[in-house]
Design an enzyme around this catalytic site. Structure first.
Site, PDB file in Angstrom:
ATOM      1  N   ASP A  72     -27.287 -47.634 -13.260  1.00 50.17           N
ATOM      2  CA  ASP A  72     -26.914 -48.544 -12.162  1.00 50.17           C
ATOM      3  C   ASP A  72     -26.317 -47.763 -11.001  1.00 50.17           C
ATOM      4  OD1 ASP A  72     -24.731 -47.995 -13.987  1.00 50.17           O
ATOM      5  OD2 ASP A  72     -23.533 -49.501 -12.956  1.00 50.17           O
ATOM      6  N   GLU A 137     -22.414 -49.066 -15.758  1.00 45.78           N
ATOM      7  CA  GLU A 137     -21.250 -48.171 -15.808  1.00 45.78           C
ATOM      8  C   GLU A 137     -20.255 -48.525 -14.707  1.00 45.78           C
ATOM      9  OE1 GLU A 137     -18.602 -44.850 -14.926  1.00 45.78           O
ATOM     10  OE2 GLU A 137     -20.083 -45.682 -13.571  1.00 45.78           O
TER      11      GLU A 137
HETATM   12 ZN    ZN Z   1     -21.213 -42.626 -11.649  1.00 42.29          ZN
END
Ligand code: ZN
Length: 379
Positions: A72, A137
């Site tokens: 992401d 994340e």
């Molecule tokens: Zn990162």
């Protein structure tokens, strides 16, 4: 693999807009790329259009080294301020520009390419490299949490997170806790406060206590520095001539091994429980985010191998350091067995910024660094 193909892979995955989601398209791309080189992989579904990717090369029986990166990226922000469109990777003056170029599609691509090259060159590995490409994340290490809970990190002997560190190796980072405290009182006209309960007053009782605690913490970590606490959001009340019925605040903590998450959480719970014994005080504490500090042994074989390989390939002394921000390692290190982690990946200081970019030389050299670290670490 040819240089041009390595650049194209990075550009292709930058062009997939995986802003806080849609990581499955990146996973599909990498799965196809690996399959073309006869490497199997498994998608681990997180949600619609969101899947982490797990893949292995090498032989069973020896150590297992994880290569990990998140798929992401954060929002591109004001796209009019970008010199090149954020999701049309552009090469200019030795750099590739685009959202996620530094954080961290370059690290992820370099890891996947390193695996492919080792596989195609039939390099003998005394163990396995395990790719753990994650979702979410940037919004709480969602994929890393899922993979850890499902046991994908239980066989690891070491981990490299390819977050951008440039020519530095990070082996420790602080933990992070976000919390909310809600105070409930009772409305009344401000001319007759005795008929109500002031939720703001009660919330400030907590504020004073938590500040007193934070100021009393006098432990520091040699590498990471001090424990940090800040109340960062506060709101309450609805009308200037009413005693407020509701108020709440949010705080953020950066923890260190010497004052770890469990200890801090217990202190906060105790403060709230004590205050709630007072008449008319009604506080509720919620932990919204809880990531533990990561601290690897500075003399672990992973750190030593990474240092010597990097020095040899990059031709510079590569310093070791700690960092304040959290990574997927905060979740992966909750696996059954302890293992050292380093954060070492191509990139610079442009994550989350306009005109994010990565140096092509740095990206390409890291492919070689990852290959050699794997060969030497697996022994
Ligand atoms: Zn990162």
């Amino acid at each position: 693999m040819e240089r041009q193909q390595k650049l194209q892979i990075l550009k292709d995955i930058i062009n997939i807009n995986s802003t806080n989601g849609h990581e499955e398209q990146v996973a599909n791309y990498l799965q196809k790329l690996l399959a073309e080189c006869n490497i199997q992989s498994e998608k681990v579904q997180y949600d619609t259009d969101r899947a982490s990717l797990v893949s292995e090369v090498g032989a069973s029986g020896g150590r297992v080294l994880a290569f990990s990166g998140h798929m992401d990226v954060v929002d591109a922000g004001d796209t009019s301020k970008w010199t090149f469109p954020p999701f049309e990777a552009t090469e200019s003056e030795g750099k590739i520009y685009g959202r996620g170029s530094t954080d961290m599609k370059a690290g992820l691509a370099a890891m996947v390419i390193a695996m492919i090259e080792l596989h195609e060159e039939k390099t003998k590995l005394n163990g396995k490299i395990k790719l753990l490409a994650t979702v979410g994340e940037e919004v709480g290490e969602l994929g890393a949490r899922q993979l850890t809970q499902e046991g994908y990190a239980d066989d690891l002997d070491g981990m490299i997170i390819g977050e951008p560190s440039g020519h530095q190796i990070v082996y420790a980072h602080k933990g992070s806790i976000n919390y909310t405290v809600k105070s409930t009182g009772k409305n009344a006209h401000s001319s007759t406060p005795e008929l109500g309960v002031n939720a703001i007053d009660n919330l400030l009782l907590f504020y004073n206590e938590v500040e007193k605690f934070a100021k009393s913490v006098d432990v520091t970590n040699d590498i990471l520095g001090g424990f940090i606490h800040n109340v960062t959001v506060i709101d309450g009340g609805n009308q200037v001539n009413s005693i407020p019925e509701k108020a709440q605040l949010q705080g953020n903590i950066r923890s260190i091994p010497e004052m770890d998450n469990e200890t801090v959480k217990q202190v906060l719970v105790k403060i709230v429980n004590e205050l709630n014994k007072q008449e008319n005080v009604k506080l509720e504490l919620i932990f919204d985010y809880d990531k533990q500090p990561v601290f690897s042994d500075k003399n672990s074989s992973l750190v030593n191998v990474a240092k010597s390989v990097a020095k040899d390939i990059i031709k510079e002394d590569i310093p070791l350091l700690g960092l304040s921000g959290t990574t997927d390692a905060a979740e992966f290190t909750k696996a059954k067995k302890a293992f050292p982690v380093i954060i070492f990946g191509p990139g610079n200081e442009t994550p989350h910024q306009v005109n994010e970019n990565v140096s092509i030389d740095n990206y390409l050299e890291m492919v070689d660094v990852y290959k050699r670290i794997a060969v030497e670490f697996l022994g």
